[in-house]
Enzyme design. Structure first.
Site, PDB file in Angstrom:
ATOM      1  NE  ARG A 123      55.457   0.254  54.405  1.00 17.79           N
ATOM      2  CZ  ARG A 123      56.134   0.779  53.395  1.00 17.79           C
ATOM      3  NH1 ARG A 123      55.744   1.918  52.878  1.00 17.79           N
ATOM      4  NH2 ARG A 123      57.200   0.192  52.911  1.00 17.79           N
ATOM      5  N   GLY A 156      63.432  -3.618  58.773  1.00 17.47           N
ATOM      6  CA  GLY A 156      64.350  -4.002  57.700  1.00 17.47           C
ATOM      7  C   GLY A 156      65.718  -4.373  58.263  1.00 17.47           C
ATOM      8  N   GLY A 177      71.989  10.253  62.891  1.00 22.13           N
ATOM      9  CA  GLY A 177      72.516   9.017  62.313  1.00 22.13           C
ATOM     10  C   GLY A 177      74.026   9.000  62.126  1.00 22.13           C
ATOM     11  CG  ASP A 223      74.303  -1.408  59.899  1.00 21.26           C
ATOM     12  OD1 ASP A 223      75.207  -0.589  59.657  1.00 21.26           O
ATOM     13  OD2 ASP A 223      73.545  -1.880  59.031  1.00 21.26           O
ATOM     14  CB  ALA A 236      69.080  -0.378  59.347  1.00 19.49           C
ATOM     15  CE  LYS A 293      72.672  -2.247  55.521  1.00 19.01           C
ATOM     16  NZ  LYS A 293      72.280  -1.343  56.580  1.00 19.01           N
TER      17      LYS A 293
END
Ligand code: NDP
Length: 506
Positions: A378, A355, A471, A330, A357, A294
């Site tokens: 993280r 990330g 989702g 998205d 998304a 992406k």
């Protein structure tokens, strides 16, 4: 004269409306805005009495913009003018404070009359919408008839009082508003492989379908039954085998008679450049990018649309005038799905992940009016980058929690979103490292993992009486936006949802 501001992301629609309203004696167009984000500035500048507001716009949708505008002192009246007539949208527009809701196919005289009415302080719904709402609320068999009489009265009154017809089609050009197709049609295969999406010549005369046919499909010299070329679209990702998008998109193509194919390709990171060059060589009209391309795909493209440049990631590439432009659908897909269960306005939201998304989900949720967003990630640097983006480019307050131990969802959280890849096939039993006891009844818990849709998080949240969103809603909605970008057709999401549900045995 009633001063009117036009808000629509489509310049052709704005110019069509401007030309139409120029002929009206009671109305003067004083300005235009191309996105919900521009509305407050345009209202300050032009001081309109009435704002004609589109709903779907790339950065801030018309409903959020209406809410923002009507929170200002002495705001103008808002009349929503849209191609989408879902009941839920009508209700949301009215809840946001819009004085009226019209469909874009409303005759010009009726639009003028509606402007006059909302300016006079009356509410206005298009006759079709009124009829459906009355039937829905009253639930009695006479309701539709009563509404039909009201609709006729309205039309008569509009004809008597408004003077301006639409300019001729030739004079105004053809507004590029997407229309929901209501009837399946025979596949039209007539197309040219190197046709640009900017071309607007179509196969209207062949298709029995009542919607405008795909804008990027051109008439070819080859008779339809003997033309075996398809419009090419698809997806580049790795892994790719678990991605159900191909089944969902091709179901929509078949249902609407769009002569296109969607090819699911497993593309390794080092092969991404070649894949994009291949798509160019073969004349693909666009493609999706998923894990892990992406961000990496950007260097192979010719430009970015607004959503992708704010989000910093591309999930949908669209060919425009021979150039590949990156878009991000998205986040819009997620927020549309979220709104079916909760309005994000003024809510406190926790998002796991930072990330591609997660960036899309966070930016669009922020623009949809969330009060606070906590990013739990993280990797500190990745999380901090997203938090900075949210604080700098959206009105939301954002903070980072580095995910280095079992996370406890803070009290007062309204919406929890898993936007990591944890739970994705084949690692279907993987769980987020957080204390499930901190999920409370009534919270909205959304997992963006599309395969499988019933993730451990979804099951844990259901057991704790949370409102749960899987989702698939996001997957379907971003697919609808992608197909609109590639073909100009606004496809029926229920066809796509049914397809993926049946794949997963839901
Ligand atoms: P990225 O690789 O860009 O980001 C993955 C994120 O997940 C990162 O924040 C990463 O954290 C985090 N993560 C991964 N594994 C772990 C782990 N074990 N523990 C903690 N954090 C972890 O992927 P995308 O953002 O592009 O995609 C994420 C998911 O979203 C995919 O599963 C994809 O299928 C799904 N998706 C669903 C869509 C839909 O329509 N439903 C649309 C788009 C995506 P860190 O930064 O610390 O590495």
């Amino acid at each position: 004269m009633i001063r009117v501001l036009l808000v629509d992301d489509d310049a052709l629609v704005r110019s069509g409306l401007r030309m139409m309203l120029t002929g009206a004696e009671s109305v003067e167009v004083v300005g235009e805005a191309a996105d919900g984000r521009e509305v407050l500035g345009a209202v300050d500048l032009h001081r309109p009495d009435v704002v004609l507001m589109d709903i779907r716009m790339p950065q801030l949708d018309g409903i959020a913009a209406t809410r923002l505008l009507l929170a200002q002192p002495d705001p103008p009246a808002v009349l929503v003018l849209t191609t989408f007539d879902a009941d839920e949208l009508v209700l949301r527009a009215l809840q946001a404070g819009a004085a009226g809701f019209l469909l874009k196919d409303t005759p010009p005289a009726e639009i003028v009359r509606a402007i006059e009415l909302v300016h006079a302080g009356d509410g206005m719904l298009s006759p079709t919408v009124t009829r459906r709402l009355i039937s829905m609320v009253a639930g009695d068999s006479d309701a539709g008839v009563r509404a039909e009489h009201a609709a006729s009265d309205w039309r008569r009154s509009a004809r008597a009082s408004a003077t301006s017809p639409w300019p001729s089609a030739a004079a105004r050009g053809t507004p590029r508003s997407p229309r929901r197709c209501t009837s399946p049609s025979r596949p039209s295969r007539a197309m040219s492989p190197d046709s640009s999406t900017s071309s607007r010549s179509t196969t209207a005369s062949r298709s029995p379908c009542s919607c405008r046919p795909p804008a990027s499909i051109e008439e070819s010299a080859v008779p339809e039954p003997l033309n075996f070329l398809s419009l090419l679209t698809g997806s580049f990702a790795t892994p790719a085998a678990e991605n159900p998008t191909v089944a969902m998109v091709e179901a929509a193509y078949a249902h609407h008679g769009i002569g296109a194919r969607y090819i699911n390709c497993d593309v390794a990171s080092e092969a991404l450049g070649d894949a994009v060059r291949g798509a160019r060589a073969m004349g693909w009209v666009g493609f999706n990018c998923s894990l892990p391309h992406k961000v990496a795909v950007v260097e192979h493209l010719d430009g970015l649309g607004e959503s992708a440049s704010v989000i910093g990631a591309v999930n949908c590439v669209v060919r425009r005038e021979g150039r590949y432009i990156g878009e991000n659908t998205d986040g819009q897909g997620f927020v549309e799905a979220l709104r079916t269960v909760a309005d994000p306005t003024c809510r406190s939201v926790v998002i796991f992940g930072a990330g591609g998304a997660a960036r899309a989900v966070a930016v669009e949720t922020a623009l949809a009016g969330a009060a606070r967003i906590t990013i739990v990630n993280r990797d500190r640097a990745r999380g901090a980058e997203l938090v900075a983006l949210l604080n700098e480019q959206t009105p939301t307050e954002a903070e980072l929690v580095v995910w280095d131990g079992t996370h406890a969802v803070a009290e007062g959280t309204d919406i929890v979103v898993n936007a990591t890849s944890i739970g994705l096939f084949p690692d279907v039993d993987a769980r987020l490292d957080f204390d499930v006891e901190t999920l409370r009844a009534g919270m909205v818990v959304a997992d963006i993992i599309p395969n499988p849709p019933r993730t451990p998080l979804v099951r844990d949240a259901e057991e704790r009486d949370c409102t749960v969103l899987d989702g698939l809603g996001m997957l379907v909605n971003q697919g609808v936006v992608g197909i609109r970008h590639w073909t100009g057709v606004d496809v029926d999401p229920t066809v796509m949802r049914r397809t993926v549900e049946s794949l997963f045995g839901l």
